[in-house]
Design a protein around this motif. Structure first.
Motif, PDB file in Angstrom:
ATOM      1  N   PHE A   1       1.766  27.439  46.172  1.00 13.16           N
ATOM      2  CA  PHE A   1       2.335  28.526  45.975  1.00 13.16           C
ATOM      3  C   PHE A   1       3.405  28.324  44.847  1.00 13.16           C
ATOM      4  O   PHE A   1       4.703  27.970  45.119  1.00 13.16           O
ATOM      5  CB  PHE A   1       3.195  29.393  47.218  1.00 13.16           C
ATOM      6  N   VAL A   2       3.113  28.860  43.530  1.00 16.17           N
ATOM      7  CA  VAL A   2       3.912  28.556  42.406  1.00 16.17           C
ATOM      8  C   VAL A   2       4.085  29.858  41.728  1.00 16.17           C
ATOM      9  O   VAL A   2       3.244  30.899  41.682  1.00 16.17           O
ATOM     10  CB  VAL A   2       3.216  27.463  41.781  1.00 16.17           C
TER      11      VAL A   2
ATOM     12  N   ARG B   1       3.123  27.908  31.801  1.00 11.73           N
ATOM     13  CA  ARG B   1       3.953  26.949  32.596  1.00 11.73           C
ATOM     14  C   ARG B   1       3.479  27.149  33.957  1.00 11.73           C
ATOM     15  O   ARG B   1       3.464  26.207  34.755  1.00 11.73           O
ATOM     16  CB  ARG B   1       5.366  27.264  32.464  1.00 11.73           C
ATOM     17  N   GLY B   2       3.233  28.303  34.425  1.00  9.21           N
ATOM     18  CA  GLY B   2       2.959  28.655  35.955  1.00  9.21           C
ATOM     19  C   GLY B   2       1.440  27.998  36.200  1.00  9.21           C
ATOM     20  O   GLY B   2       1.279  27.407  37.268  1.00  9.21           O
ATOM     21  N   THR B   3       0.507  28.118  35.192  1.00  9.49           N
ATOM     22  CA  THR B   3      -0.694  27.493  35.304  1.00  9.49           C
ATOM     23  C   THR B   3      -0.724  26.177  35.566  1.00  9.49           C
ATOM     24  O   THR B   3      -1.287  25.479  36.339  1.00  9.49           O
ATOM     25  CB  THR B   3      -1.472  27.945  34.160  1.00  9.49           C
ATOM     26  N   ALA B   4       0.295  25.594  34.747  1.00  8.78           N
ATOM     27  CA  ALA B   4       0.453  24.059  34.854  1.00  8.78           C
ATOM     28  C   ALA B   4       0.900  23.484  36.168  1.00  8.78           C
ATOM     29  O   ALA B   4       0.722  22.543  36.709  1.00  8.78           O
ATOM     30  CB  ALA B   4       1.561  23.470  33.628  1.00  8.78           C
TER      31      ALA B   4
ATOM     32  N   LEU C   1      -1.681  23.552  38.760  1.00  7.46           N
ATOM     33  CA  LEU C   1      -2.686  22.345  38.385  1.00  7.46           C
ATOM     34  C   LEU C   1      -1.992  21.028  39.006  1.00  7.46           C
ATOM     35  O   LEU C   1      -2.434  20.202  39.673  1.00  7.46           O
ATOM     36  CB  LEU C   1      -2.858  22.174  36.950  1.00  7.46           C
ATOM     37  N   GLU C   2      -0.508  21.126  38.842  1.00  8.62           N
ATOM     38  CA  GLU C   2       0.361  20.065  39.368  1.00  8.62           C
ATOM     39  C   GLU C   2       0.314  19.877  40.781  1.00  8.62           C
ATOM     40  O   GLU C   2       0.167  18.722  41.492  1.00  8.62           O
ATOM     41  CB  GLU C   2       1.656  20.023  38.824  1.00  8.62           C
ATOM     42  N   ALA C   3       0.378  21.096  41.235  1.00 14.32           N
ATOM     43  CA  ALA C   3       0.349  21.232  42.947  1.00 14.32           C
ATOM     44  C   ALA C   3      -0.918  20.730  43.716  1.00 14.32           C
ATOM     45  O   ALA C   3      -0.979  20.269  44.401  1.00 14.32           O
ATOM     46  CB  ALA C   3       0.808  22.688  43.326  1.00 14.32           C
TER      47      ALA C   3
END
Length: 960
Positions: free
Chosen positions: A291-292, A500-503, A506-508
């Protein structure tokens, strides 16, 4: 008159902006504001505004600019603020008229309240202070030496205020609320240990002890590797306390969510206990589901929940396209509400099933069961029998009274309101109504009644809908317009994630920070999906399954992610994922897509002649992420778009045959009456397959069932569907047709036709003698055109102004980005003085610094690499190429440098050529200090060009 410098420079008079002159006049005003109530001499003004490049008539120019500034500020309270003193000028100003001074006062007030252990007041003061910021302070003067010191000081104050605000919120128990903000701040200010400590504490209090310890390790690694120092005692002590699970770290009680009984609860208070209802299954997301990038929306919902917990009456609608994360956002709030001791109720609307009040039935049925018959009887009294219309299992407790349709509907609405009041009497509740765009009209009417009811409802009503599927004529659109008049109803619109939210998503998913290739993948996915989280997850799964990438954030060696053909439409992606399944799994998904979003294994098994192979097929589809278990032997599609895509891929005859088979499977059940709506739907869709008679029969039965529950609009829809099905029959049954027409007339409701059919619709319903009135239609149309034309013209003008503002905002954003990229950096090498050899050594130091900067940017993906070398030449170039390093009489030198990435082959008689990334450098040979800038493609080195088209290179780097 108010002056604002916490952002672009603005002057407001009565809330309206005051027009100022050119850049020099604005710079003069900014300089005076930074030294408000202080006399600045003319010489100092000249030095601050022009530095070493002051013109010969600088003093006269200052006088002229002061005069023009006085004229601009002459209106209202601005007259006389610029005062002439003996040796200069002074801007006399009340501290409350300058936003930076108000900011400092509020920060000091918040700090005092925090020190006095009054965190509520501290939060109010600090949030008020931070709300004054509109961007970087004096952003347009970021490269002016007179503004840079104050900008740095104000930014430090802002970060300190953020630290104090987070401290106050931690004192109020808002640890989960601040985690996302702290993670962003730590990334922006990695060396501030107080932020690191606050993040560790917030994670620990959010039951994320492992993450808290990992945050400490991240802090230590950053400080050791980049600064060569160990964390301070505060961080080390906090780590030891977390390892020991020190009780002193526990969260304080949060008064905002204390769920005490209401004072008017009644005589049963001593016997009442809160209704025990678990968190609804659709709101249970696994801990691994990220959840980002929704912190702002979640914070707003938490604020509304706090208002409800404090006794307010609030409703909110969450709007967004399919897959954007509306239900996920509601689930995060629901999880927090349940942890705080609140009650969570959930219901949703399904596409294609016209079931009146469906979400309220799903939401309140668990609460009614938990309360039990005795308590329901005591709480609801005479209203209890009316609930039998919604909950047939309560039939033993009484029968609803006979009344005309409207009276019966009102009694049912009051009964639901009474049930809601009883269920939320001991503790506040969150009522989630999902997918409201598929809601039946009676459902929307009940929602409006519940929101406007005078009963003391202790609940936050949260409804979600797809704004992309809403027509202005839809009942939901009319309801939303109607509710806008209620101050207690708010709207939260969710858009796509930014890059930035897309990144972060992906990081999560990857469980580690993205590398350069991962950042490339994030940029690609964001461009393909528009930031839709569901689209991103589906495309990512497609890339992994197809072998394009080995894992998130990484690409396979020898194959670039950007070179892979990513499908333009998500439908194509889903088709490819389905195609990888076995034939039995694909056939099972086809039948399930026709069955509905949630389907029974038993019903699908009847169509496919066997459940054993079906379970294997469904398990395969679930393992592929296309299905999820819904409990009680049912399955559900992971997303409605998956079902819609599979359904749309079936041919029309195939769909009709499957609808027929599903209808026949439902007929074989014992409790057929509970599936009347589904039977009517399936046989209506199978009318072209010879099922028109059954479609009409079940349409009649479903319509009568809807009328019994007060759903007249749904009954009319069933009857009309039955009539359309009969029209497809080779030999329609006249008796059924008459029954449907008669029943349709008794509903007393008929949807308004479209504009094309409107004249014929009016003509058929006019009395015979009144059809003469049709002649008035052209007159009425002409009157409407004349009446609406001014409004249309105004709308066009407003749209033009809006487009112009958007263009100006986009231009300002681009310029701000370029300025940020060209921000000067400073370094110091060996002083050169007048020694030419020493100057050469200093220039070599400059070359090395520029090379390191370019390589660092290339490693981060900001520049193309690799960097082969750096070459510098005097700027502007002279005829003989002589630079300041060869002229001892010149103290300063300006150079154009190129970080070379490749050489260009040239003929023998030409000079060598190369391409790369341009830099500009200004060197002070006497002190050895120099400033350098990375120049962007939009940069200008000519100060006489239009400012809206170019961004000048800062003077600190050799700009003009």
């Amino acid at each position: 008159m108010d002056f604002r410098i916490l952002g672009p420079l603005e002057v407001l008079e009565g809330g309206r902006p005051v027009a100022l002159g050119g850049s020099k006049q604005r710079a003069l005003l900014a300089l005076l504001l930074l030294h408000a109530n202080e006399t600045l001499s003319t010489d100092r003004l000249i030095d601050e505004l022009w530095g070493e490049r002051a013109p010969a008539n600088a003093a006269k120019t200052v006088q002229m600019q002061i005069s023009r500034l006085r004229k601009a500020l002459a209106s209202g309270a601005g007259a006389g603020v610029v005062v002439t003193r003996e040796r200069g000028y002074e801007l006399t100003l009340d501290s409350e008229r300058l936003d930076s001074q108000r900011f400092e006062r509020l920060v000091a007030e918040g700090r005092s309240e925090l020190a006095a252990d009054r965190p509520e007041r501290a939060v109010a003061a600090l949030e008020g202070a931070l709300s004054l910021w509109r961007g970087a302070p004096l952003a347009e003067f970021a490269y002016e030496p007179f503004a840079q010191r104050e900008m740095a000081r104000l930014d430090d104050l802002r970060v300190a205020a953020l630290e104090q605000l987070i401290e106050a919120k931690l004192g109020l128990g808002g640890h989960e609320e601040v985690v996302g903000r702290l993670e962003a701040l730590v990334g922006e200010y990695p060396y501030r240990e107080r932020l690191r400590a606050q993040l560790m504490l917030a994670l620990y209090r959010s039951d994320r002890q492992a993450d808290a310890l990992q945050a400490y390790q991240d802090a230590r690694r950053t400080l050791v590797e980049e600064l060569g120092i160990e964390p301070g005692e505060r961080l080390r002590e906090l780590e030891r306390a977390i390892l020991a699970q020190d009780p002193a770290l526990a969260s304080p009680a949060v008064k905002a969510v204390e769920l005490a009984p209401k004072p008017d609860a009644g005589p049963l208070d001593s016997e009442r206990v809160p209704v025990p209802v678990p968190l609804p299954r659709p709101l249970r997301f696994p801990a691994s589901a990220p959840f980002v990038a929704r912190d702002r929306e979640l914070a707003r919902l938490r604020g509304l929940w706090a208002e409800v917990a404090g006794g307010a009456r609030v409703a909110v609608v969450v709007a967004g396209e399919a897959g954007i994360g509306k239900t996920r956002l509601a689930a995060e709030l629901a999880r927090a509400v349940q942890r705080a001791g609140g009650l969570v109720l959930y219901g949703r609307c399904d596409e294609g099933l016209a079931v009146p009040y469906q979400p309220f039935v799903e939401a309140f049925r668990p609460a009614a069961r938990a309360m039990g018959p005795d308590r329901l009887q005591a709480e609801l009294g005479l209203f209890l029998p009316e609930l039998v219309r919604l909950l047939p299992e309560l039939g033993a407790l009484g029968e609803p009274a006979s009344a005309d349709p409207e009276t019966g509907r009102f009694a049912l609405f009051e009964a639901v309101s009474a049930l809601a009041e009883a269920a939320t009497r001991e503790r506040r509740a969150l009522l989630v109504l999902d997918d409201l765009h598929w809601a039946a009209t009676p459902t929307l009417l009940l929602l409006r009644h519940l929101i406007r009811s005078e009963r003391p409802l202790g609940a936050l009503v949260l409804a979600t809908y797809r704004d992309t599927e809403l027509d202005i004529r839809d009942p939901l659109a009319q309801l939303l317009a109607d509710l806008q008049r209620d101050a207690s109803v708010e709207t939260v619109t969710i858009g796509g994630l930014d890059q930035r939210g897309t990144a972060s998503l992906l990081e999560a998913a990857a469980g580690h920070a993205l590398e350069a290739h991962g950042a490339e993948l994030a940029q690609l996915l964001h461009a393909e999906t528009g930031g839709n989280p569901f689209f991103i997850r589906e495309l990512l799964a497609h890339l992994v399954e197809s072998g394009a990438i080995d894992r998130v954030g990484e690409r396979r060696t020898g194959r670039r992610v950007s070179a892979i053909e990513v499908p333009e439409e998500l439908r194509h992606v889903i088709h490819q994922r389905v195609a990888r399944l076995s034939e039995p799994a694909r056939r099972a998904l086809s039948v399930a897509a026709v069955a509905g979003p949630t389907f029974s294994v038993a019903i699908v098994g009847r169509v496919l002649d066997g459940e054993s192979a079906l379970l294997d097929a469904l398990d395969e589809a679930a393992a592929a992420g296309l299905l999820t278990e819904a409990g009680h032997g049912d399955y559900a599609f992971a997303h409605e778009l998956v079902r819609q895509t599979i359904y749309a891929g079936l041919s029309s005859p195939r769909r009709a045959r499957l609808h027929r088979q599903l209808g026949e499977a439902l007929e074989a059940l014992v409790d057929v009456d509970t599936h009347l709506e589904a039977l009517a739907h399936h046989f209506a869709e199978a009318a072209q397959d010879g099922q028109a008679g059954k479609a009409a029969a079940y349409a009649l039965a479903a319509g009568r069932s809807a009328i019994e529950r007060g759903g007249y609009e749904e009954a009319a829809a069933h009857y009309e569907r039955g009539l359309k099905a009969l029209a497809l029959a080779e030999q329609p049954d006249d008796k059924q047709r008459r029954e449907l027409l008669l029943a349709l007339g008794k509903t007393r409701y008929e949807p308004l036709p479209g504009l094309a059919e409107l004249p014929l619709w009016i003509w058929r319903r006019l009395p015979r003698g009144g059809k003469v009135a049709v002649a008035l239609v052209p007159v009425v149309a002409l009157a409407l055109v004349l009446a609406l034309r001014p409004g249309i013209e105004r709308a066009k003008e407003e749209r033009a102004r809006s487009e112009k503002q958007q263009l100006e905002q986009a231009r300002a954003t681009r310029i701000e980005r370029i300025r940020a990229e060209q921000r000067p950096r400073f370094a110091r090498g060996p002083a050169g003085g007048a020694d030419l050899a020493a100057r050469e050594r200093l220039l070599e130091d400059v070359v090395g610094t520029v090379r390191r900067d370019a390589r660092k940017r290339a490693a981060a993906g900001a520049l193309d690499g690799p960097i082969l070398r750096v070459q510098c030449e005097p700027f502007p170039r002279t005829v003989d190429g002589t630079g300041a390093d060869q002229d001892p009489s010149r103290r300063f030198g300006r150079y154009a440098c190129l970080a070379v990435t490749s050489d260009i082959p040239v003929a023998a008689h030409q000079k060598a050529a190369a391409v790369g990334h341009p830099y500009r450098v200004r060197i002070d040979f006497e002190s050895g200090r120099y400033g350098f800038c990375k120049v962007t493609g939009y940069a200008s080195y000519k100060s006489d060009l239009p400012s809206q088209m170019f961004v000048t290179v800062p003077r600190a780097c050799g700009g003009t």
